[in-house]
Design a protein around this motif. Structure first.
Motif, PDB file in Angstrom:
ATOM      1  N   LEU A 171       0.855  -1.194   0.000  1.00 32.46           N
ATOM      2  CA  LEU A 171       0.000   0.000   0.000  1.00 32.46           C
ATOM      3  C   LEU A 171       0.888   1.241   0.000  1.00 32.46           C
ATOM      4  CD1 LEU A 171      -2.342  -1.129   2.925  1.00 32.46           C
ATOM      5  CD2 LEU A 171      -2.881  -1.218   0.480  1.00 32.46           C
ATOM      6  N   ARG A 172       0.358   2.338  -0.504  1.00 31.68           N
ATOM      7  CA  ARG A 172       1.105   3.599  -0.408  1.00 31.68           C
ATOM      8  C   ARG A 172       0.635   4.345   0.833  1.00 31.68           C
ATOM      9  NH1 ARG A 172       2.423   6.904  -5.379  1.00 31.68           N
ATOM     10  NH2 ARG A 172       4.149   7.310  -3.966  1.00 31.68           N
ATOM     11  N   SER A 173       1.524   5.142   1.414  1.00 37.03           N
ATOM     12  CA  SER A 173       1.131   5.786   2.665  1.00 37.03           C
ATOM     13  C   SER A 173       1.512   7.257   2.717  1.00 37.03           C
ATOM     14  CB  SER A 173       1.727   5.040   3.856  1.00 37.03           C
ATOM     15  OG  SER A 173       3.124   5.093   3.844  1.00 37.03           O
ATOM     16  N   LEU A 174       0.635   8.004   3.382  1.00 42.91           N
ATOM     17  CA  LEU A 174       0.802   9.452   3.558  1.00 42.91           C
ATOM     18  C   LEU A 174       0.841   9.756   5.046  1.00 42.91           C
ATOM     19  CD1 LEU A 174       0.566  12.476   2.459  1.00 42.91           C
ATOM     20  CD2 LEU A 174      -1.886  12.216   2.914  1.00 42.91           C
ATOM     21  N   VAL A 175       1.896  10.465   5.451  1.00 41.09           N
ATOM     22  CA  VAL A 175       2.092  10.792   6.859  1.00 41.09           C
ATOM     23  C   VAL A 175       2.007  12.305   7.054  1.00 41.09           C
ATOM     24  CG1 VAL A 175       3.958  10.980   8.562  1.00 41.09           C
ATOM     25  CG2 VAL A 175       3.495   8.775   7.467  1.00 41.09           C
ATOM     26  N   LEU A 176       1.223  12.759   8.024  1.00 41.00           N
ATOM     27  CA  LEU A 176       1.234  14.168   8.411  1.00 41.00           C
ATOM     28  C   LEU A 176       1.745  14.256   9.844  1.00 41.00           C
ATOM     29  CD1 LEU A 176      -2.189  15.585   7.054  1.00 41.00           C
ATOM     30  CD2 LEU A 176      -0.040  15.240   5.828  1.00 41.00           C
ATOM     31  N   ILE A 177       2.859  14.968  10.018  1.00 38.54           N
ATOM     32  CA  ILE A 177       3.426  15.094  11.364  1.00 38.54           C
ATOM     33  C   ILE A 177       3.699  16.564  11.668  1.00 38.54           C
ATOM     34  CG2 ILE A 177       4.485  12.804  11.654  1.00 38.54           C
ATOM     35  CD1 ILE A 177       7.012  13.906  10.398  1.00 38.54           C
ATOM     36  N   PRO A 178       3.730  16.909  12.957  1.00 41.35           N
ATOM     37  CA  PRO A 178       4.010  18.303  13.314  1.00 41.35           C
ATOM     38  C   PRO A 178       5.462  18.655  13.010  1.00 41.35           C
ATOM     39  CG  PRO A 178       3.290  17.010  15.239  1.00 41.35           C
ATOM     40  CD  PRO A 178       3.498  16.049  14.130  1.00 41.35           C
ATOM     41  N   ASP A 179       5.658  19.774  12.361  1.00 40.79           N
ATOM     42  CA  ASP A 179       7.001  20.198  11.971  1.00 40.79           C
ATOM     43  C   ASP A 179       7.874  20.437  13.213  1.00 40.79           C
ATOM     44  OD1 ASP A 179       9.101  21.100  10.442  1.00 40.79           O
ATOM     45  OD2 ASP A 179       8.401  23.177  10.430  1.00 40.79           O
ATOM     46  N   GLY A 180       9.003  19.744  13.291  1.00 45.26           N
ATOM     47  CA  GLY A 180       9.977  20.002  14.357  1.00 45.26           C
ATOM     48  C   GLY A 180       9.605  19.462  15.720  1.00 45.26           C
ATOM     49  N   ILE A 182       8.624  16.173  16.460  1.00 43.61           N
ATOM     50  CA  ILE A 182       8.716  14.734  16.696  1.00 43.61           C
ATOM     51  C   ILE A 182      10.196  14.355  16.673  1.00 43.61           C
ATOM     52  CG2 ILE A 182       6.495  14.378  15.499  1.00 43.61           C
ATOM     53  CD1 ILE A 182       8.099  12.616  13.495  1.00 43.61           C
ATOM     54  N   SER A 183      10.510  13.219  17.236  1.00 41.69           N
ATOM     55  CA  SER A 183      11.928  12.836  17.317  1.00 41.69           C
ATOM     56  C   SER A 183      12.438  12.464  15.922  1.00 41.69           C
ATOM     57  CB  SER A 183      12.086  11.664  18.273  1.00 41.69           C
ATOM     58  OG  SER A 183      11.757  10.467  17.620  1.00 41.69           O
ATOM     59  N   TRP A 184      13.739  12.684  15.739  1.00 42.03           N
ATOM     60  CA  TRP A 184      14.354  12.369  14.443  1.00 42.03           C
ATOM     61  C   TRP A 184      14.277  10.879  14.129  1.00 42.03           C
ATOM     62  CZ3 TRP A 184      14.875  15.931  11.067  1.00 42.03           C
ATOM     63  CH2 TRP A 184      15.110  17.242  11.482  1.00 42.03           C
ATOM     64  N   GLY A 185      14.391  10.085  15.165  1.00 41.92           N
ATOM     65  CA  GLY A 185      14.348   8.635  14.956  1.00 41.92           C
ATOM     66  C   GLY A 185      13.048   8.210  14.298  1.00 41.92           C
ATOM     67  N   LYS A 186      11.954   8.761  14.793  1.00 43.59           N
ATOM     68  CA  LYS A 186      10.635   8.384  14.260  1.00 43.59           C
ATOM     69  C   LYS A 186      10.455   8.909  12.839  1.00 43.59           C
ATOM     70  CE  LYS A 186       8.828   8.569  18.943  1.00 43.59           C
ATOM     71  NZ  LYS A 186       7.911   9.230  19.878  1.00 43.59           N
ATOM     72  N   LEU A 187      10.887  10.156  12.645  1.00 43.96           N
ATOM     73  CA  LEU A 187      10.793  10.737  11.304  1.00 43.96           C
ATOM     74  C   LEU A 187      11.607   9.886  10.317  1.00 43.96           C
ATOM     75  CD1 LEU A 187      10.103  12.983   9.292  1.00 43.96           C
ATOM     76  CD2 LEU A 187      12.000  14.314  10.211  1.00 43.96           C
ATOM     77  N   HIS A 397      10.276   2.225  22.553  1.00 43.98           N
ATOM     78  CA  HIS A 397      11.673   1.827  22.794  1.00 43.98           C
ATOM     79  C   HIS A 397      12.526   3.042  23.150  1.00 43.98           C
ATOM     80  CE1 HIS A 397      15.571  -0.018  21.904  1.00 43.98           C
ATOM     81  NE2 HIS A 397      14.929  -1.188  21.950  1.00 43.98           N
ATOM     82  N   THR A 398      13.556   2.799  23.937  1.00 46.06           N
ATOM     83  CA  THR A 398      14.423   3.924  24.341  1.00 46.06           C
ATOM     84  C   THR A 398      15.104   4.602  23.139  1.00 46.06           C
ATOM     85  OG1 THR A 398      16.207   4.614  25.814  1.00 46.06           O
ATOM     86  CG2 THR A 398      16.437   2.428  24.816  1.00 46.06           C
ATOM     87  N   LEU A 399      15.384   3.841  22.057  1.00 42.27           N
ATOM     88  CA  LEU A 399      16.064   4.443  20.901  1.00 42.27           C
ATOM     89  C   LEU A 399      15.144   5.331  20.066  1.00 42.27           C
ATOM     90  CD1 LEU A 399      18.316   1.467  19.762  1.00 42.27           C
ATOM     91  CD2 LEU A 399      18.995   3.544  20.967  1.00 42.27           C
ATOM     92  N   LYS A 400      13.874   5.348  20.383  1.00 43.57           N
ATOM     93  CA  LYS A 400      12.943   6.225  19.648  1.00 43.57           C
ATOM     94  C   LYS A 400      13.312   7.696  19.815  1.00 43.57           C
ATOM     95  CE  LYS A 400       9.502   3.828  17.780  1.00 43.57           C
ATOM     96  NZ  LYS A 400       8.966   4.096  16.447  1.00 43.57           N
ATOM     97  N   ASP A 401      13.866   8.030  20.972  1.00 39.77           N
ATOM     98  CA  ASP A 401      14.188   9.435  21.222  1.00 39.77           C
ATOM     99  C   ASP A 401      15.546   9.539  21.924  1.00 39.77           C
ATOM    100  OD1 ASP A 401      14.150  12.141  21.494  1.00 39.77           O
ATOM    101  OD2 ASP A 401      12.164  12.264  22.425  1.00 39.77           O
ATOM    102  N   ALA A 402      16.585   9.171  21.201  1.00 42.60           N
ATOM    103  CA  ALA A 402      17.932   9.167  21.777  1.00 42.60           C
ATOM    104  C   ALA A 402      18.384  10.589  22.112  1.00 42.60           C
ATOM    105  CB  ALA A 402      18.901   8.511  20.797  1.00 42.60           C
ATOM    106  N   ASP A 403      17.851  11.565  21.394  1.00 38.77           N
ATOM    107  CA  ASP A 403      18.179  12.968  21.637  1.00 38.77           C
ATOM    108  C   ASP A 403      17.834  13.380  23.063  1.00 38.77           C
ATOM    109  OD1 ASP A 403      19.315  14.442  19.650  1.00 38.77           O
ATOM    110  OD2 ASP A 403      17.571  15.797  19.460  1.00 38.77           O
TER     111      ASP A 403
END
Ligand code: F0G
Length: 452
Positions: A171-180, A182-187, A397-403
């Protein structure tokens, strides 16, 4: 545009409005009459149990599947398929989600003032969060209904998960996320798994507003947690938890609250387990929010939960930076039914709890750590007794937001924020990386000073 009905072979399951109780068409996310959310019910369950199987037979069947090599049996969600809406096996998209561990947390227990504390670690799912358990079901139903596109608004984990399941399912997917925000890992996950990823100059609530209109006008299937098939998949985490505990319910389950679907799902599972005779007692389910993103807490405190008090959400636990949660009514029903409660925690309390969970060799992302921070408050208030057994649901997971973790240990997490005052109390928990000369003596000196 009108969405296509999700055609299933047998109608064991049905969509019902949580507000007016109407059994709605199986192709929408909100009741056409009162606009409330829908939930899946199982009027076709036999008097003995789903598919004529009683609790004892189901327990055995589900356990037996753990030794099977079939993908659908290896999934910790589809292993429980008798309590899910029916779908043909070739439509199922699975990345072997679920089957997550429970860890005992003795040091965190001590810090909270109780004896028996466990974590059900949903961050050990394939994309690193609990979202996979609901995404496998909802994405599979999207595929079964013939959709080519799926979409979600997200604080990062739903999008990572959706992107992965969409790709696996063609399937194709479209993501809308808040700019700046969310964590870089997730993006990075969403990009890597192949979603079209849009950062909107807004917050999560703004992304939801935009997406709701997009899906009205385009043949795109909405995979946010208002989608009742998501809730069904997420429900299996509670079945699995009870199975892992030999079907002995804990006294309390503590869940982080964002859009409030996960607490709803866990509550629905326990309701069904009681109805089907799996358990005779239901644990209290409590929901913890960040103080800066506390619409449920405010609603309960300000109007007894009669109506939602939306807030402008702000928290470093970006996964739960949500001010207008869609599933608040479902969550409230669960809290009331199980005699649970709601609580809120500060940014400092979240950071400390996260460090404590990390120091047990388990770790989690900030949004998950609200559970331990909240537990400490509930123990102080006497809501949780020292001899009661508590399970925290760790969602990411802890690596989701290592920042976040690095900033915490470097000591600059709260720099320039109004929480700077709180950061002094966190110093004993900080372990910033040490830069040394490449010398054996320097390393040995360090070891010796650490010993003393
Ligand atoms: N914990 C984590 C790690 C999350 O990602 C979320 C929600 C929650 C807790 C809250 O769960 O919404 O069911 O109450 N994340 C969503 C997302 C909103 O877009 O990834 P909830």
């Amino acid at each position: 545009m009108t969405e296509q009905a999700t055609k299933t072979e047998v109608s064991v399951s049905q969509l019902r409005c949580i507000g007016c109780g109407r059994t709605a068409l199986p192709d929408r996310f909100r009741c056409e009459t009162c606009r409330d959310l829908l939930e899946i019910t199982y009027p076709g369950w036999d008097a003995r149990g789903p598919y004529g199987l009683d609790a004892a037979s189901l327990k055995k069947l589900w356990l037996d599947r753990r030794s099977s090599f079939k993908p659908i049996d290896q999934s910790g969600v589809w292993r429980f398929r008798e309590i899910l809406p029916e779908i043909s096996e070739d439509k199922v998209i699975t990345i072997r989600e679920g089957n997550t561990p429970i860890y005992e947390l003795p040091h965190c227990a001590q810090s909270a003032g109780i004896k028996y504390l466990f974590a059900k670690h949903q961050g050990m799912n394939p994309t690193g969060s609990f979202k996979d358990t609901g995404m496998t079901t909802a994405a599979s139903f999207a595929r079964a209904a013939g959709y080519k596109w799926v979409a979600c608004a997200s604080t990062g984990n739903t999008s990572a998960s959706m992107a992965a399941y969409a790709s696996r399912g063609g399937l194709r997917s479209l993501v809308l996320i808040p700019d700046g925000k969310i964590s870089w890992g997730k993006l990075s996950q969403s990009l890597d798994y192949g979603a079209i990823t849009c950062q909107l100059k807004s917050d999560f609530d703004g992304c939801v507003r935009v997406l709701n209109e997009v899906v009205e006008r385009m043949p795109v299937y909405l995979l946010n947690s208002v989608n009742p098939y998501r809730v069904e998949g997420q429900k299996t985490a509670a079945f699995e938890l009870l199975e892992q505990r030999g079907w002995e319910p804990p006294d309390h389950i503590i869940v982080p609250g964002g859009n409030l679907a996960n607490s709803s799902a866990i509550g629905k599972a326990l309701r069904e387990m009681k109805q089907l005779g799996f358990i005779s007692r239901v644990p209290k389910i409590s929901v913890i929010q960040a103080e800066g993103a506390n619409p449920l807490v405010r609603s309960v405190r300000e109007n007894g939960g009669e109506k939602l008090v939306p807030v402008h959400a702000e928290t470093m636990a970006t996964a739960i930076r949500i001010g207008n949660p869609a599933s608040w009514k479902k969550a409230l029903r669960v809290i009331r039914e199980t005699d649970g409660t709601v609580e809120q925690v500060t940014e400092g309390e979240i950071a400390l709890a996260k460090a404590e969970i990390g120091a047990e060799g388990v770790g989690c992302e900030p949004a998950s750590a609200v559970t331990l921070a909240g537990l400490k408050k509930l123990v102080k208030q006497g809501f949780v007794a020292p001899n009661e057994t508590v399970v925290l649901v760790l969602t990411g997971h802890t690596l989701k937001d290592a920042d976040f973790t690095l900033k915490f240990h470097r000591g600059d997490l709260f720099n320039g924020t109004s929480f700077e005052a709180e950061s002094n109390s966190l110093k004993p928990y900080q372990r910033s990386p040490l830069v040394l000369e490449p010398s054996v003596d320097a390393v040995i000196d360090l070891l010796q000073s650490a010993e003393s």
